[in-house]
Design an enzyme around this catalytic site. Sequence first.
Site, PDB file in Angstrom:
ATOM      1  N   HIS A 121       0.605  -1.225  -0.407  1.00 14.88           N
ATOM      2  CA  HIS A 121      -0.181  -0.099   0.123  1.00 14.88           C
ATOM      3  C   HIS A 121       1.056   0.957  -0.034  1.00 14.88           C
ATOM      4  CE1 HIS A 121      -3.380   2.658   0.977  1.00 14.88           C
ATOM      5  NE2 HIS A 121      -2.354   3.262   2.058  1.00 14.88           N
ATOM      6  N   HIS A 164       0.934   5.698  -0.658  1.00 18.57           N
ATOM      7  CA  HIS A 164       0.271   6.794  -1.586  1.00 18.57           C
ATOM      8  C   HIS A 164       0.906   7.328  -2.248  1.00 18.57           C
ATOM      9  CE1 HIS A 164      -2.706   7.203   2.286  1.00 18.57           C
ATOM     10  NE2 HIS A 164      -1.896   6.882   2.671  1.00 18.57           N
ATOM     11  N   ASP A 198       0.205  -5.884 -20.029  1.00 22.54           N
ATOM     12  CA  ASP A 198       1.881  -6.751 -19.768  1.00 22.54           C
ATOM     13  C   ASP A 198       1.562  -7.123 -18.097  1.00 22.54           C
ATOM     14  OD1 ASP A 198       3.098  -6.778 -22.249  1.00 22.54           O
ATOM     15  OD2 ASP A 198       4.137  -4.966 -21.757  1.00 22.54           O
ATOM     16  N   HIS A 218      -9.032   8.021  -1.494  1.00 23.89           N
ATOM     17  CA  HIS A 218      -7.809   7.523   0.024  1.00 23.89           C
ATOM     18  C   HIS A 218      -6.153   6.826  -1.127  1.00 23.89           C
ATOM     19  CE1 HIS A 218      -6.390   3.976   2.920  1.00 23.89           C
ATOM     20  NE2 HIS A 218      -5.304   4.602   2.638  1.00 23.89           N
ATOM     21  N   TYR A 244       6.908 -14.797 -23.079  1.00 20.43           N
ATOM     22  CA  TYR A 244       8.179 -13.810 -22.923  1.00 20.43           C
ATOM     23  C   TYR A 244       8.719 -14.141 -21.290  1.00 20.43           C
ATOM     24  CZ  TYR A 244       9.638  -8.707 -21.205  1.00 20.43           C
ATOM     25  OH  TYR A 244      10.115  -7.735 -21.054  1.00 20.43           O
TER      26      TYR A 244
END
Length: 233
Positions: A96, A98, A121, A172, A230
């Site tokens: 997580h 910001h 991708d 958020h 790939y």
Amino acid sequence: MPIARELRETVYRANMALADSGLVMGTFGNVSAVDRAAGLFVIKPSGVPYGALSPDDMVPVSLETGKVLEGTLRPSSDTPTHLALYRAFKCGGIAHTHSEVATAFAQARLPIRCMGTTHADYFCSDIPVTRPLTKGEVGGAYEMETGNVIIERFDELKLDALRTPGVLVANHGPFAWGGDPFKAVEHAEVLEFLARLEWRVRTLAPDVPLPDDYLVDRHFERKHGPKAYYGQR
């Protein structure tokens, strides 16, 4: 011996990778990783500067109860969100941040559209944005409800969390996940890069048409799944 010693070391290194990525400032952001066989996950402690962290500071949390299993440090305030996602999605790590541009999209309540092969991708769809939380959700189990609105959005859009490993939480910021915590950090970095591209596309040509599904699917599937070709084996 401390609980989940090796996992704590891994989660510490993943949090250091997140700090080195440039996606976080101050004590923003966190990374966790899960050990489903042991019934726990490990996450960064709340509010501790990255430079002051050590592997022993990482906090083990029960997948069943959400309670801290060992130590005196409080886990990240986002721990209930991670818990909800581990229970709902088949991922091994969550990050997580910001990060600036992705958070701008979250605050604008705009998805990051899949506009080309760079996006495809890694993400086989738009990166969705959740609905805003209600007053009751914010006033109650806020962080758990944050996880719930992410899950709700994926259910509404019928998205596979393995094919769309990230989301924007309205007002958020972004959450990303992957098979392990380092993949989660990588997806958080890619998500921010795609947000920068989308910002520019919306500025240059706001009405440009979306790419065809067959192009998006081909680029995603050449890197992921049983037909991937790939890179090196």
